[in-house]
Design a protein around this motif. Structure first.
Motif, PDB file in Angstrom:
ATOM      1  N   GLU A  89       6.044  -6.085 -15.789  1.00  0.00           N
ATOM      2  CA  GLU A  89       4.649  -5.944 -16.220  1.00  0.00           C
ATOM      3  C   GLU A  89       3.689  -6.293 -15.083  1.00  0.00           C
ATOM      4  O   GLU A  89       2.690  -5.595 -14.857  1.00  0.00           O
ATOM      5  CB  GLU A  89       4.392  -6.854 -17.426  1.00  0.00           C
ATOM      6  N   GLU A  90       3.981  -7.374 -14.360  1.00  0.00           N
ATOM      7  CA  GLU A  90       3.103  -7.795 -13.267  1.00  0.00           C
ATOM      8  C   GLU A  90       3.094  -6.764 -12.147  1.00  0.00           C
ATOM      9  O   GLU A  90       2.034  -6.446 -11.586  1.00  0.00           O
ATOM     10  CB  GLU A  90       3.560  -9.154 -12.727  1.00  0.00           C
ATOM     11  N   ALA A  91       4.266  -6.224 -11.797  1.00  0.00           N
ATOM     12  CA  ALA A  91       4.337  -5.224 -10.740  1.00  0.00           C
ATOM     13  C   ALA A  91       3.599  -3.951 -11.140  1.00  0.00           C
ATOM     14  O   ALA A  91       2.904  -3.335 -10.321  1.00  0.00           O
ATOM     15  CB  ALA A  91       5.794  -4.917 -10.407  1.00  0.00           C
ATOM     16  N   SER A  92       3.722  -3.543 -12.398  1.00  0.00           N
ATOM     17  CA  SER A  92       2.989  -2.366 -12.877  1.00  0.00           C
ATOM     18  C   SER A  92       1.485  -2.583 -12.784  1.00  0.00           C
ATOM     19  O   SER A  92       0.737  -1.686 -12.395  1.00  0.00           O
ATOM     20  CB  SER A  92       3.381  -2.043 -14.325  1.00  0.00           C
ATOM     21  N   ALA A  93       1.044  -3.794 -13.136  1.00  0.00           N
ATOM     22  CA  ALA A  93      -0.391  -4.089 -13.111  1.00  0.00           C
ATOM     23  C   ALA A  93      -0.965  -4.012 -11.706  1.00  0.00           C
ATOM     24  O   ALA A  93      -2.121  -3.623 -11.524  1.00  0.00           O
ATOM     25  CB  ALA A  93      -0.643  -5.470 -13.711  1.00  0.00           C
TER      26      ALA A  93
ATOM     27  N   ALA B 109       8.791  -1.894  -7.455  1.00  0.00           N
ATOM     28  CA  ALA B 109       9.164  -3.242  -7.890  1.00  0.00           C
ATOM     29  C   ALA B 109       9.237  -3.321  -9.412  1.00  0.00           C
ATOM     30  O   ALA B 109      10.121  -3.998  -9.964  1.00  0.00           O
ATOM     31  CB  ALA B 109       8.156  -4.252  -7.362  1.00  0.00           C
ATOM     32  N   ALA B 110       8.342  -2.635 -10.087  1.00  0.00           N
ATOM     33  CA  ALA B 110       8.348  -2.647 -11.554  1.00  0.00           C
ATOM     34  C   ALA B 110       9.631  -2.020 -12.092  1.00  0.00           C
ATOM     35  O   ALA B 110      10.255  -2.551 -13.026  1.00  0.00           O
ATOM     36  CB  ALA B 110       7.129  -1.915 -12.091  1.00  0.00           C
ATOM     37  N   LEU B 111      10.026  -0.884 -11.516  1.00  0.00           N
ATOM     38  CA  LEU B 111      11.235  -0.217 -11.984  1.00  0.00           C
ATOM     39  C   LEU B 111      12.479  -1.047 -11.674  1.00  0.00           C
ATOM     40  O   LEU B 111      13.404  -1.135 -12.492  1.00  0.00           O
ATOM     41  CB  LEU B 111      11.349   1.165 -11.336  1.00  0.00           C
ATOM     42  N   ALA B 112      12.497  -1.688 -10.507  1.00  0.00           N
ATOM     43  CA  ALA B 112      13.636  -2.548 -10.161  1.00  0.00           C
ATOM     44  C   ALA B 112      13.761  -3.700 -11.155  1.00  0.00           C
ATOM     45  O   ALA B 112      14.869  -4.041 -11.603  1.00  0.00           O
ATOM     46  CB  ALA B 112      13.473  -3.081  -8.742  1.00  0.00           C
TER      47      ALA B 112
ATOM     48  N   HIS C 237      12.411   0.136 -23.385  1.00  0.00           N
ATOM     49  CA  HIS C 237      10.960   0.344 -23.427  1.00  0.00           C
ATOM     50  C   HIS C 237      10.318  -0.048 -22.113  1.00  0.00           C
ATOM     51  O   HIS C 237       9.408   0.643 -21.624  1.00  0.00           O
ATOM     52  CB  HIS C 237      10.326  -0.455 -24.556  1.00  0.00           C
ATOM     53  N   ALA C 238      10.755  -1.149 -21.510  1.00  0.00           N
ATOM     54  CA  ALA C 238      10.176  -1.585 -20.236  1.00  0.00           C
ATOM     55  C   ALA C 238      10.370  -0.520 -19.166  1.00  0.00           C
ATOM     56  O   ALA C 238       9.442  -0.198 -18.407  1.00  0.00           O
ATOM     57  CB  ALA C 238      10.818  -2.903 -19.805  1.00  0.00           C
ATOM     58  N   GLN C 239      11.560   0.072 -19.093  1.00  0.00           N
ATOM     59  CA  GLN C 239      11.796   1.147 -18.134  1.00  0.00           C
ATOM     60  C   GLN C 239      10.919   2.358 -18.443  1.00  0.00           C
ATOM     61  O   GLN C 239      10.348   2.970 -17.535  1.00  0.00           O
ATOM     62  CB  GLN C 239      13.263   1.572 -18.166  1.00  0.00           C
ATOM     63  N   ALA C 240      10.813   2.704 -19.724  1.00  0.00           N
ATOM     64  CA  ALA C 240      10.005   3.860 -20.115  1.00  0.00           C
ATOM     65  C   ALA C 240       8.550   3.683 -19.704  1.00  0.00           C
ATOM     66  O   ALA C 240       7.903   4.626 -19.221  1.00  0.00           O
ATOM     67  CB  ALA C 240      10.109   4.081 -21.625  1.00  0.00           C
ATOM     68  N   SER C 241       8.018   2.487 -19.868  1.00  0.00           N
ATOM     69  CA  SER C 241       6.619   2.230 -19.511  1.00  0.00           C
ATOM     70  C   SER C 241       6.378   2.457 -18.024  1.00  0.00           C
ATOM     71  O   SER C 241       5.395   3.075 -17.622  1.00  0.00           O
ATOM     72  CB  SER C 241       6.240   0.798 -19.886  1.00  0.00           C
ATOM     73  N   VAL C 242       7.310   1.955 -17.204  1.00  0.00           N
ATOM     74  CA  VAL C 242       7.163   2.114 -15.756  1.00  0.00           C
ATOM     75  C   VAL C 242       7.264   3.592 -15.374  1.00  0.00           C
ATOM     76  O   VAL C 242       6.465   4.107 -14.577  1.00  0.00           O
ATOM     77  CB  VAL C 242       8.235   1.295 -15.015  1.00  0.00           C
ATOM     78  N   LEU C 243       8.221   4.295 -15.956  1.00  0.00           N
ATOM     79  CA  LEU C 243       8.422   5.703 -15.616  1.00  0.00           C
ATOM     80  C   LEU C 243       7.245   6.567 -16.069  1.00  0.00           C
ATOM     81  O   LEU C 243       6.844   7.501 -15.369  1.00  0.00           O
ATOM     82  CB  LEU C 243       9.727   6.197 -16.232  1.00  0.00           C
ATOM     83  N   LEU C 244       6.701   6.259 -17.233  1.00  0.00           N
ATOM     84  CA  LEU C 244       5.522   7.003 -17.697  1.00  0.00           C
ATOM     85  C   LEU C 244       4.353   6.835 -16.734  1.00  0.00           C
ATOM     86  O   LEU C 244       3.678   7.809 -16.376  1.00  0.00           O
ATOM     87  CB  LEU C 244       5.105   6.526 -19.092  1.00  0.00           C
TER      88      LEU C 244
ATOM     89  N   ALA D 160      12.488 -10.944 -16.203  1.00  0.00           N
ATOM     90  CA  ALA D 160      12.476  -9.610 -15.600  1.00  0.00           C
ATOM     91  C   ALA D 160      11.398  -8.737 -16.250  1.00  0.00           C
ATOM     92  O   ALA D 160      10.728  -7.946 -15.569  1.00  0.00           O
ATOM     93  CB  ALA D 160      13.849  -8.962 -15.750  1.00  0.00           C
ATOM     94  N   TRP D 161      11.227  -8.890 -17.562  1.00  0.00           N
ATOM     95  CA  TRP D 161      10.183  -8.124 -18.257  1.00  0.00           C
ATOM     96  C   TRP D 161       8.808  -8.499 -17.721  1.00  0.00           C
ATOM     97  O   TRP D 161       7.984  -7.620 -17.422  1.00  0.00           O
ATOM     98  CB  TRP D 161      10.275  -8.400 -19.759  1.00  0.00           C
ATOM     99  N   SER D 162       8.552  -9.792 -17.585  1.00  0.00           N
ATOM    100  CA  SER D 162       7.269 -10.231 -17.046  1.00  0.00           C
ATOM    101  C   SER D 162       7.059  -9.709 -15.629  1.00  0.00           C
ATOM    102  O   SER D 162       5.954  -9.291 -15.263  1.00  0.00           O
ATOM    103  CB  SER D 162       7.179 -11.758 -17.061  1.00  0.00           C
ATOM    104  N   GLU D 163       8.128  -9.724 -14.812  1.00  0.00           N
ATOM    105  CA  GLU D 163       8.013  -9.212 -13.443  1.00  0.00           C
ATOM    106  C   GLU D 163       7.670  -7.724 -13.443  1.00  0.00           C
ATOM    107  O   GLU D 163       6.856  -7.264 -12.630  1.00  0.00           O
ATOM    108  CB  GLU D 163       9.319  -9.464 -12.692  1.00  0.00           C
TER     109      GLU D 163
END
Length: 576
Positions: free
Chosen positions: A129-133, A139-142, A165-172, A124-127
């Motif tokens: 990161e990929e969606a954010s990129a 999709a990244a937040l999901a 942290h993963a959620q925080a990165s997407v929200l930022l 899920a973490w990799s997904e």
């Protein structure tokens, strides 16, 4: 299996459980070297972890490959999936994206059909990161939220903190700053409380520190950088106990910095028993020290970071080289700065806006404009790095004013204003840029208002160099409204800061303005020189003789303590 061998394996497992990685590595490595002995799949994963901590990334990969094969042979899909994910992670760090993608696909093959399990957190973490990129924030937040649900179900503090942290990165990246920082604080609270394993503690420091700087959250960056370095300096089992650590921490002579510190043909390794997170954390600290004006220490730390980063974290060395280049540029050590920026570029970092400002200092204004414009155009998603975008826009404002492109400067400053919001560091940058533009537009009253607010912001942040630069602009605005006493006070304060920092060109410029400064005609000649005018061009534009132009240039050189047109041109934008 003999009793001593069983005892050795047991001691290795106990050492790994207490994160004594050097001891675990030695025991498992010795056991594995014996041709008649075999490690279990779990023990091979432990050997891989211990090898990574010891700085032997190649051995770590080899052990994980064997662990994956052993898990597959035993029908353990969860174990095989975790080994596959780790191989993807390590190959990505080693610069092998095809292999990384292959192993990530294999991790999905092993885990996608399994019931919910902790190992799926990593997928899920990799997904996320990929969606954010690719810019798919939904999709990244999901994916990040799915990671959190799995982490909560697992009961693992490590996975829960990482999912926060993963959620925080997407929200930022999506502009939800307050919610993101609350999640990031929650994750880092677990770190500071010592609730996490060493691996996840190091991960979160190395993830949170650049995120703070990208979000321009300077206060958190300062606090967490200090905490990270304290954690990295903790005694590690297997760490040398002789004088070596103290010698490594001692400042090195400036002349030793680094033309060949990072030869591309020789990968860096971390000495066995050292903390592999120390180099990356130190590199992030360099940027904080740079802003705080601790330039000597920042450059010394940059040298150490370049020597400490593991082979799979060379982007940290690139950041250290870039920060060192900024220090050297502002101190007038232009050739050294050029070398540092070149090393950062070799390691994959676009050295902007520092390189553009270096070109400006060298009198190559057109190259400065082209460089910063290209960097702005190439930034794929400014939301992922607010501070990086802001620095490019501030530099664009500066170089545009240097070539008398006031509309271009105004446009860059306006975009910076929109970007800044209520973030203190960005707010100070935007006020500085808009104040400089107002001054160039001969609007001294609005310039004074903006620049005074910018100065207050920089002083509150305790960022001395930028505060001193604002004082120089304030002095020009004060003189424009006839307040010579205020101008001299600002110049004196700026000069003292520049001298303390070792910013020699700026200190000379402040001294020149304080002890008489340029006349209006000399300032006009300098502006025309900065625009690329020859003595003949300037003479025709000002309706004076070429002899008079030459006399003005000699006076300018003397007052600014320089000996070339290029060096004098570097100051032109501040004297407009």
């Amino acid at each position: 299996m003999s009793a001593p061998t069983i005892d050795g394996i047991a001691r290795a497992r106990t050492a790994a459980a207490r994160e004594s990685w050097a001891e675990a590595y030695e025991l498992l490595h010795a056991h594995d070297a014996h041709p008649s002995r075999a490690l279990t799949a779990d023990d091979l994963m432990t050997l891989a972890d211990a090898s990574w901590w010891a700085g032997h990334v190649d051995e770590s990969v080899a052990a994980r490959l064997r662990a994956h094969a052993a898990y597959v042979a035993g029908g353990d899909h969860r174990g095989a999936g975790l080994a596959s994910w780790w191989l993807s992670y390590e190959y990505e760090g080693l610069g092998r994206p095809a292999a990384a993608a292959d192993w990530l696909h294999r991790a999905h093959h092993h885990l996608d059909d399994e019931p919910p399990c902790p190992e799926q957190c990593f997928l899920a973490w990799s997904e996320a990161e990929e969606a954010s990129a690719r810019g798919d924030s939904a999709a990244a937040l999901a994916a990040a939220r799915r990671m959190t649900r799995l982490a909560v179900r697992s009961g693992s503090p490590d996975l829960l903190a990482l999912s926060r942290h993963a959620q925080a990165s997407v929200l930022l990246a999506d502009g939800h700053r307050a919610e993101a920082l609350a999640l990031l604080d929650d994750a880092m609270c677990a770190v500071s409380a010592g609730e996490l394993s060493g691996l996840f503690t190091g991960w979160l420091y190395c993830l949170a520190l650049p995120r703070c700087m990208q979000a321009a959250d300077f206060a958190r960056a300062v606090e967490w950088t200090n905490a990270a370095m304290e954690w990295c300096a903790a005694p590690w089992t297997g760490r040398p106990t002789e004088a070596e650590p103290a010698e490594a921490a001692a400042p090195l002579p400036v002349e030793t910095f680094p033309v060949k510190t990072l030869p591309m043909e020789t990968p860096l390794t971390v000495p066995s028993g050292e903390n592999p997170f120390r180099g990356p954390c130190r590199a992030y600290r360099v940027e904080v020290l740079d802003l705080l004006g601790a330039w000597e220490l920042a450059e010394s730390e940059a040298r150490l970071a370049c020597r400490e980063v593991p082979v799979d974290c060379l982007e940290s060395a690139a950041a250290a080289y870039y920060a060192a280049g900024d220090v050297q540029r502002r101190q007038g050590r232009l050739a050294e700065a050029a070398a540092s920026y070149a090393h950062a570029h070799e390691l994959g970092r676009i050295p902007q806006p520092g390189l553009a400002l270096l070109r400006l200092a060298q009198g190559r204004a057109e190259a400065a404009v082209a460089g910063v414009d290209l960097a702005l155009a190439c930034q794929s998603d400014p939301r992922h790095d607010l501070l990086g975008r802001a620095r490019l826009l501030a530099a664009r404002t500066e170089v545009a004013l240097a070539v008398r492109d006031v509309p271009g400067a105004a446009g860059a400053a306006a975009e910076l204003e929109v970007l800044a919001g209520d973030v203190p560091l960005l707010r100070a940058m935007a006020d500085t840029a808009r104040g400089a533009v107002a001054l160039a537009e001969t609007r001294p009253e609005p310039a004074l208002r903006l620049l005074r607010r910018a100065l207050a912001g920089w002083l509150e942040l305790r960022v001395p160099y930028e505060a001193a630069q604002v004082r120089m602009l304030l002095a020009s605005a004060d003189r424009a409204v006839g307040d010579e006493e205020a101008a001299r006070l600002e110049l004196g304060a700026a000069r003292a800061v520049f001298e303390r920092l070792g910013a020699v060109p700026d200190a000379r410029r402040a001294a020149a303005l304080l002890t008489g400064g340029l006349t209006a005609r000399e300032a006009e000649v300098l502006r025309l020189v900065a625009s690329g005018g020859t003595n003949k061009d300037i003479a025709q534009a000002l309706v004076i003789s070429e002899h008079t132009v030459a006399r003005h240039l000699n006076n300018i050189f003397a007052k600014l303590a320089v000996n070339s047109r290029a060096a004098a041109t570097a100051y032109a934008h501040d004297l407009a």
